[in-house]
Design an enzyme around this catalytic site. Structure first.
Site, PDB file in Angstrom:
ATOM      1  N   HIS A 574       0.817  -1.222   0.000  1.00 23.21           N
ATOM      2  CA  HIS A 574       0.000   0.000   0.000  1.00 23.21           C
ATOM      3  C   HIS A 574       0.850   1.272   0.000  1.00 23.21           C
ATOM      4  O   HIS A 574       0.338   2.352   0.294  1.00 23.21           O
ATOM      5  CB  HIS A 574      -0.956   0.030   1.201  1.00 23.21           C
ATOM      6  CG  HIS A 574      -2.038  -1.008   1.137  1.00 23.21           C
ATOM      7  ND1 HIS A 574      -3.238  -0.798   0.496  1.00 23.21           N
ATOM      8  CD2 HIS A 574      -2.079  -2.281   1.617  1.00 23.21           C
ATOM      9  CE1 HIS A 574      -3.984  -1.894   0.593  1.00 23.21           C
ATOM     10  NE2 HIS A 574      -3.295  -2.809   1.262  1.00 23.21           N
ATOM     11  N   ASP A 706       1.562  -3.053  -8.903  1.00 19.33           N
ATOM     12  CA  ASP A 706       1.351  -4.312  -9.632  1.00 19.33           C
ATOM     13  C   ASP A 706       1.661  -4.137 -11.106  1.00 19.33           C
ATOM     14  O   ASP A 706       2.384  -4.938 -11.719  1.00 19.33           O
ATOM     15  CB  ASP A 706      -0.094  -4.790  -9.463  1.00 19.33           C
ATOM     16  CG  ASP A 706      -0.446  -5.071  -8.013  1.00 19.33           C
ATOM     17  OD1 ASP A 706       0.459  -5.027  -7.166  1.00 19.33           O
ATOM     18  OD2 ASP A 706      -1.637  -5.314  -7.737  1.00 19.33           O
TER      19      ASP A 706
END
Length: 795
Positions: A574, A706
């Site tokens: 995160h 990602d």
């Protein structure tokens, strides 16, 4: 020099005489060949062609577009008009189809039309336990009988279009005992069955050609193209006399259709719409696919000097002459099926009063120069020009005249989408077409005697070459049958064969190239191929047999394929959207997407356990896995990238919802496959940013960790990617050789939209952004350790 010929002495009937005279007059009056129109955009041309179905017609051109989508007209279909119509089907059986060599049913009989010589095995109509072999023409008669039983039309009238080589074989079939009732011939069945009839045939004469000195010659005689039948239909409408069945209160619709094409026939929905909307002429087209790249496409041509707009089929040769061949072959659009409908009553009203000579001049087709070489009886090789024209050219020239003089279109276009194409268009242009349709698992003849394609595979893109026999091996029905054997073709998309290859019982899927460079035929049996139920499987593969005993090579066809691995974070969970540091690497598990471009706007995606379809321009998130596909195409188009519809196959061994970026891998593999398929100018970093926007389309406000890791590392599973999200800088770092990662699945499924917030990505992002706001900083990545200690009490 050839002897002077008087056409009046050749014994032509009125229609053949008038038609050939008009072609000859047009040939003699042409002083030069005008430059063909150029594909839009073409600022330097005064005639610009806009392909129908390209999806990019300017609004002022779209307003003149005569095309309607078949799926749209079906929505208002109720059958009330069609059930009161008489349908007069004119099947093109005048030529012998010399590009397909075959043995006639009786070896001593003269070669007839393809429809009279090609055989089909079906269940016997009166005893399904027995099989019977019949010609395609006889199968068509059975289908007409079935249609008459449905009462979809008031009457179905069959009318053969024949030539000197095919007339007698057609009559033999009409005169044989029928499979419907053996006590009656087919002629008698049609004469006694309510709603069914046969009308006199249309005869196409062989006409003189033009020698190299420009004179008419009888040394070579040939048909002058199917434009004759368009002229015949218009003359029938305007000057009926004895040309048509006796008039009554029912609308009479004439249909010109391919003779050997079992499905070349309009259905009640098209007829209903044609009569209800008062369309005088309807041309049925089909959305162009990769198998149609060499054919013409229907265009609206705009003359920028005169302001005139008219219909025209832009041909491959014209595009090549303009230097636009590659662009032309890649352009989506509508291709003609030769299926043309004429509302005789309406045409009579609209064209009545035009003198016959003037009408012939108006609709005389554009000439197709077709030079043929032959050895004459005196042993000398000479060239002769056959004057030919098409039905499409006849009706488009008439439409052009009507647009110019009356301000309205005479011709409407009904386009058949790819998934329904076989229902109206399944021509036999090669021996392999016939073998596929009636001797393979790709098609079947159903109980209504219609040809059905099995599965959802689009039309097969096919190229069969045999240099040793000048391609005659694959033009022969028996050779093609031996080559195909018992192979499965139903999942095949593209087949390219060079040299003689025998398939045996192989299963062919995807795209297959077989290149035999040796002089001997080759088989697939001796190759070490994967097996399925004991049968060799060829899927997206290129096999080459070299000359002089060199080893066979087997390579995967990887064109338009995107591969993306799963991602694991070493540090930085995160922290991407919080402007922090991350370190992540790739796992061996991956997703592979293979894209097959189409020439329409349909997107069809299949995976191991699901499929998903939609049309470009209609993307909308539906909370299903297909949203990721829709998001990719929506964003590409939003950014101005030119893409068309496509079929995609997805395979993956990445566990879903396990927190290792299965969705990012899916999107990245798709975007990379689309980059190859449509030559998109995108870097790996730009693909990562597009992938993030796709996640936002789906509803997940992800960062870029990602997407950047997966896209920038590609297949490199031995490195990690270090990213500083405060300034978006990144670098590859080598993972130590003795490092091992163990990934444990907790059993809890990761969710982007978990209602309880326990595993909800959006909840976690909101929490971090709320804390940053409370601390008065841009993001948590900008928080120093000193600031954290100072503000800790407030948290």
């Amino acid at each position: 020099m050839s002897e002077k010929i008087d056409l009046k002495t050749l014994g032509f009937d009125t229609t053949n005489f008038l038609y050939f005279s008009s072609l000859l007059e047009k040939h003699r009056s042409l002083k030069s060949v005008s430059e063909p129109p150029r594909l839009a955009p073409a600022a330097d041309a005064h005639r610009v062609a806009y392909p129908l179905g390209s999806g990019e017609l300017p609004p002022e051109i779209e307003a003149k577009n005569p095309a309607v989508d078949y799926d749209e007209l079906v929505k208002s279909f109720d059958g009330s008009y069609a059930s009161r119509a008489r349908l007069m089907i004119r099947k093109l059986q005048a030529g012998t189809g010399t590009t397909i060599s075959r043995a006639a049913p009786n070896p001593k009989a003269q070669l007839g039309a393809k429809g009279t010589d090609l055989l089909v095995e079906i269940d016997h109509p009166r005893d399904s336990s027995q099989k019977v072999k019949i010609t395609l023409v006889e199968l068509l008669l059975l289908r007409a009988y079935k249609i008459a039983q449905t009462k979809a039309f008031a009457e179905l009238i069959l009318q053969d279009i024949v030539g000197p080589e095919t007339k007698s074989r057609l009559e033999e079939i009409w005169s044989k005992p029928s499979l419907i009732d053996p006590s009656k011939t087919y002629d008698e069945v049609f004469a006694t069955t309510p709603g069914l009839a046969r009308f006199r045939g249309v005869f196409q004469s062989h006409v003189p050609t033009i020698d190299s000195e420009g004179e008419l010659s009888l040394n070579r005689k040939a048909p002058a193209g199917h434009g004759l039948f368009g002229v015949d239909a218009i003359l029938d409408a305007v000057y009926p006399n004895e040309r048509l069945p006796k008039a009554d209160d029912h609308a009479l619709i004439g249909v010109i259709a391919n003779g050997e094409d079992l499905n070349s026939m309009p259905d009640a929905a098209i007829i209903d719409w044609m009569i209800k909307t008062e369309k005088p002429i309807v041309l049925v087209t089909t959305t162009k696919t990769p198998s149609d790249t060499k054919g013409g496409i229907l265009c609206l041509v705009v003359d920028t000097q005169t302001g005139e707009t008219y219909l025209k089929v832009l041909e491959t040769a014209e595009a090549k002459a303009n230097g636009q061949l590659a662009e032309f072959e890649a352009t989506p659009g509508f291709a003609s099926t030769n299926l043309t409908l004429f509302h005789f009553d309406l045409l009579n009203k609209k064209l009545k009063g035009i003198p016959e000579n003037e009408l012939l001049r108006i609709m005389s087709p554009d000439l197709i120069p077709n030079w043929k070489e032959q050895v004459d009886t005196d042993g000398v090789t000479r060239k002769y020009l056959q004057l030919e024209g098409t039905v499409g050219s006849v009706i488009m020239n008439l439409d052009r005249y009507y647009r110019k003089t009356k301000g309205e279109a005479l011709v409407a276009v009904v386009n058949i989408p790819t998934d329904k194409r076989v229902s109206f268009f399944s021509p036999i242009k090669s021996a392999f077409d016939y073998i596929m349709q009636f001797h393979s698992d790709r098609f079947r003849v159903n109980a209504d005697y219609r040809l059905e394609q099995i599965g959802r595979t689009p039309p097969l893109k096919l190229q069969l070459l045999d240099p040793a026999t000048n391609n005659k091996f694959y033009q022969d029905v028996q050779s093609a049958q031996r080559s195909l054997g018992e192979a499965s073709l139903k999942d095949l998309r593209e087949l390219n064969v060079t040299g003689q290859v025998f398939f045996g019982n192989a299963i062919l899927r995807g795209e297959v190239d077989l290149i035999n460079e040796s002089p001997e035929p080759k088989t697939l049996e001796s190759l070490h191929l994967p097996l399925e139920d004991g049968r060799p499987v060829l899927r997206n593969v290129l096999i080459r047999w070299p000359r002089e005993g060199a080893p066979v090579t087997i390579e995967p066809r990887t064109k338009n394929r995107g591969v993306a691995h799963a991602r694991v974070s070493t540090s930085g969970s995160h922290t991407d959207y919080n402007g922090g540091l991350t370190l992540a690497s790739l796992l061996p598990v991956k997703t592979t997407t293979t894209v097959y471009p189409r020439l329409d706007s349909t997107v069809h995606v299949t995976s191991a356990d699901a499929d998903f379809s939609y049309s470009l321009g209609e993307e909308s998130a539906q909370n299903v896995w297909g949203d990721y596909i829709q998001g990719a195409t929506a964003i590409l188009r939003q950014d101005g990238f030119k893409i068309r519809g496509f079929d995609a196959e997805i395979t993956s061994n990445i566990p879903q919802g396990a927190g290792i970026s299965s969705s990012a891998a899916l999107v990245t593999s798709l975007l990379k496959a689309l980059r190859g398929a449509f030559d998109l100018k995108l870097s790996d970093f730009e693909i990562a940013k597009l992938g993030q926007r796709v996640e936002h389309f789906v509803g997940a406000r992800t960062g870029l960790l990602d997407q950047m890791t997966i896209s920038l590392l590609n297949d490199d599973t031995k490195s990690a990617l270090y990213i500083d999200f405060s300034d978006m800088s990144y670098q590859k770092v080598t993972v130590p050789e003795n490092a091992e990662f163990a990934i444990l699945h907790s059993g809890l499924t990761h969710s982007l939209k978990d209602a309880h917030g326990t595993r909800n990505y959006a909840t976690r992002r909101n929490e971090t952004e709320t804390v940053a706001t409370q601390l008065g900083i841009k993001s948590l990545g900008h928080l120093s350790l000193a600031q954290l200690e100072e503000k800790k009490a407030e948290l």
